[in-house]
Enzyme design. Structure first.
Site, PDB file in Angstrom:
ATOM      1  N   LYS A  16       0.916  -1.223  -0.089  1.00 50.08           N
ATOM      2  CA  LYS A  16       0.006   0.032   0.026  1.00 50.08           C
ATOM      3  C   LYS A  16       0.993   1.376  -0.173  1.00 50.08           C
ATOM      4  CE  LYS A  16      -0.858  -0.286   4.953  1.00 50.08           C
ATOM      5  NZ  LYS A  16       0.085  -1.244   5.181  1.00 50.08           N
ATOM      6  N   SER A  17       1.977   1.423   0.682  1.00 47.94           N
ATOM      7  CA  SER A  17       2.937   2.441   0.645  1.00 47.94           C
ATOM      8  C   SER A  17       3.373   2.932  -0.549  1.00 47.94           C
ATOM      9  CB  SER A  17       3.999   2.330   1.648  1.00 47.94           C
ATOM     10  OG  SER A  17       3.402   2.466   3.013  1.00 47.94           O
ATOM     11  N   HIS A  51      11.518   2.288   4.338  1.00 46.60           N
ATOM     12  CA  HIS A  51      10.663   3.327   3.568  1.00 46.60           C
ATOM     13  C   HIS A  51      11.200   4.453   3.091  1.00 46.60           C
ATOM     14  CE1 HIS A  51       6.207   1.787   4.516  1.00 46.60           C
ATOM     15  NE2 HIS A  51       7.155   0.874   4.715  1.00 46.60           N
ATOM     16  N   ARG A  54      13.573   3.724   0.226  1.00 42.37           N
ATOM     17  CA  ARG A  54      13.027   3.544  -1.370  1.00 42.37           C
ATOM     18  C   ARG A  54      12.385   4.705  -2.037  1.00 42.37           C
ATOM     19  NH1 ARG A  54       8.218   0.031   0.085  1.00 42.37           N
ATOM     20  NH2 ARG A  54       7.036   1.976   0.432  1.00 42.37           N
TER      21      ARG A  54
END
Lengths: 169, 169, 169
Positions: A16-17, A51, A54
């Protein structure tokens, strides 16, 4: 740039992120990442770092563990923003003994007043067995209520599984 | 027979195995069931027996608790195959202290090289409350990452609930 | 009035009860709420009161913690009925040591014989980590099997997330 509120939900590690990041960058070349995560332990620190690594150079980061509505108000007009995620924000509010229902209502109002796009990530936490722990039950109720409230003011809502989006709205 | 990779996901007892069996038999009259389950206890033994009893004479069975890519390589060209399921395979890899990320990468590569169809069953395990147990958290992260990776190389992905499929891809 | 059987599933606080109430009122102006909940503790009492307060004057209430098929047989012909929810009914059957599989089979048969519409609410409980507790595992299996069985005899099935329905059938 027209307002566009997008809510992205899904289970843990559903992709989802990543989907939300792509949706945000569709709205403009320079994006702001509004992080609600707080690094309480090594596991959380590692997850935040993954996160962050990325995301590329097109992202600025702003920490807003509690003051999410204020962060949106202060950054409106400058480009698309990604809020990741509502369930950690809710956790922070509950741990700080804030009135989370009032904060969610304020967030809904704030979102409707935005001029720049906002993509918000949240979590599906209510599709397992009823937790034995009363606090966990209270939290999953609060998360479900929050998701419903923000979905009401969103222009688009997606459920992500296996990295693939299903359009709910 | 043209290659077709299908991923079927869903919660426990969602009807995903039955749907996957029907999808497999659509690809050819004689099908191979590649089982990743290991009967560690009576509950698991009973569950394996139930699944086996439901499948009819059109199925051969091959056990592949760890060597899933090898099993696919060795059986390619002979007809459709059903892998049930990826989450048990992942459990077996983690218990055997294998490098599961390398095995998942290898599986993705192997699937892309297949000549005969493969239907793979997996599980949604990340839509409940965050588990208190660190191993359970690590497992649901690994399962989510695996599902995303295999979905990328699949031609079709279905989410099953109440025995009914939603097409994700 | 033609028979119409609708099944509404979703996680905790997904908005499934509210969606089901609206679906029921679409079928007729006066509706009967068939409640399976039993108030064992304060938390449950509060939840029942919240649901009851939200429903307006167009609703009559009938309690049917165990005798769901009987309740449907006795109220057929009088208007639309909402059953909330199947998972609590299943919990009650299991706690009372009834033969839940026989009761689910009977419910499926009863639903097919109805002249007036029935909307049934159920829960997705199988999309989290495998529970450590054997009773919880048995319950989520039973809930999944029940959902599949009732979905087979339903004319429409919806999965609700964030208050928004996805049509499964």
């Amino acid at each position: 740039m027209s307002k566009k509120i997008v809510l992205v939900t899904g289970g843990a590690r559903s992709g989802k992120s990543r989907f939300a990041e792509l949706e945000t960058l569709k709205c403009g070349p320079k994006a702001l990442y509004i992080a609600t995560a707080q690094a309480f332990d090594g596991e959380m620190t590692a997850r935040i770092a993954t996160h962050r690594a990325r995301r590329g150079r097109e992202w600025e980061t702003l920490d807003a563990p509690l003051g999410l509505s204020e962060a949106l108000e202060q950054t409106d007009g400058s480009g698309p923003r990604l809020v990741d995620c509502l369930t950690l924000w809710l956790t922070n509010l509950m741990l700080a003994e804030r009135d989370w229902e009032a904060e969610v209502a304020r967030l809904a109002t704030t979102l409707q007043a935005q001029k720049s796009p906002v993509v918000l990530v949240t979590n599906e936490v209510g599709a397992g067995i009823v937790p034995e722990n009363a606090l966990a039950r209270a939290f999953r109720d609060a998360a479900g209520i929050t998701n419903q409230r923000i979905a009401q003011v969103a222009d688009a809502v997606y459920l992500v599984a296996c990295g693939l989006p299903l359009k709910l709205k």
